[in-house]
Design a protein around this motif. Structure first.
Motif, PDB file in Angstrom:
ATOM      1  N   PHE A  71       0.840  -1.192   0.000  1.00  0.00           N
ATOM      2  CA  PHE A  71       0.000   0.000   0.000  1.00  0.00           C
ATOM      3  C   PHE A  71       0.879   1.247   0.000  1.00  0.00           C
ATOM      4  N   GLY A  73       1.779   4.954  -2.465  1.00  0.00           N
ATOM      5  CA  GLY A  73       1.310   5.818  -3.540  1.00  0.00           C
ATOM      6  C   GLY A  73       0.922   7.207  -3.095  1.00  0.00           C
ATOM      7  N   TYR A  94       6.917   4.885 -10.464  1.00  0.00           N
ATOM      8  CA  TYR A  94       6.040   4.310  -9.435  1.00  0.00           C
ATOM      9  C   TYR A  94       5.584   2.915  -9.872  1.00  0.00           C
ATOM     10  N   GLN A  95       5.149   2.807 -11.121  1.00  0.00           N
ATOM     11  CA  GLN A  95       4.730   1.503 -11.644  1.00  0.00           C
ATOM     12  C   GLN A  95       5.865   0.489 -11.606  1.00  0.00           C
ATOM     13  N   LEU A 116      -2.228  -5.664  -3.931  1.00  0.00           N
ATOM     14  CA  LEU A 116      -1.930  -4.244  -4.102  1.00  0.00           C
ATOM     15  C   LEU A 116      -3.147  -3.429  -3.681  1.00  0.00           C
ATOM     16  N   THR A 118      -4.672   0.393  -3.736  1.00  0.00           N
ATOM     17  CA  THR A 118      -4.471   1.666  -4.412  1.00  0.00           C
ATOM     18  C   THR A 118      -4.468   2.824  -3.425  1.00  0.00           C
ATOM     19  N   PRO A 119      -3.782   3.902  -3.777  1.00  0.00           N
ATOM     20  CA  PRO A 119      -3.818   5.091  -2.921  1.00  0.00           C
ATOM     21  C   PRO A 119      -5.236   5.646  -2.854  1.00  0.00           C
TER      22      PRO A 119
END
Length: 129
Positions: A71, A73, A94-95, A116, A118-119
């Motif tokens: 987690f 982002g 970032y990716q 994963l 997401t932000p």
């Protein structure tokens, strides 16, 4: 030995065990079924997370954990022309960093599910103001 769930991320993860936090909710949901291992790093972005990943995972699990959450982002998304520019990570990097983090976990713990997260969403006009 009970299964372990490893939570790896930035301050949103680090503070997830506070009252009403998502880590606390997972702990409550899986009480007596799984152990939670917290690896939250406040202020970190994916660049810094990659640099400390092996150290951060020391002692996280004796055997492959059932799952690991990733987690990051919120810090990576800092605007490059604002006060927190040192946390900004361009989207392509970032990716790439997320892919490298996931590859690390799949190499270290092949049977572990990597989740994963997401932000959180943002409202861009207010953010720019």
């Amino acid at each position: 030995m009970r299964p372990r769930l490893v939570l790896f991320g930035d301050s949103i993860t680090e503070l997830s065990f506070a009252s009403g936090g998502w880590g606390a909710a997972l702990t409550d949901r899986f009480a007596r079924q799984a152990d939670m291992v917290l690896r939250g790093l406040s202020g970190y972005n994916t660049w810094w997370a990659l640099k400390v990943l092996p150290w951060a995972m020391e002692g996280a699990a004796g055997a492959d954990p059932a799952a690991v959450t990733v987690f990051f982002g919120a810090n990576d998304a800092s605007l490059p022309d604002q006060v927190q520019v040192h946390q900004h990570v361009p989207l392509k990097e970032y990716q790439s960093n997320l892919r490298a983090i996931c590859a690390y976990f799949k190499e270290r713990w092949p049977s572990t599910a990597v989740i994963l997260i997401t932000p959180p969403p943002i409202y861009e006009p207010a953010r720019i103001r």
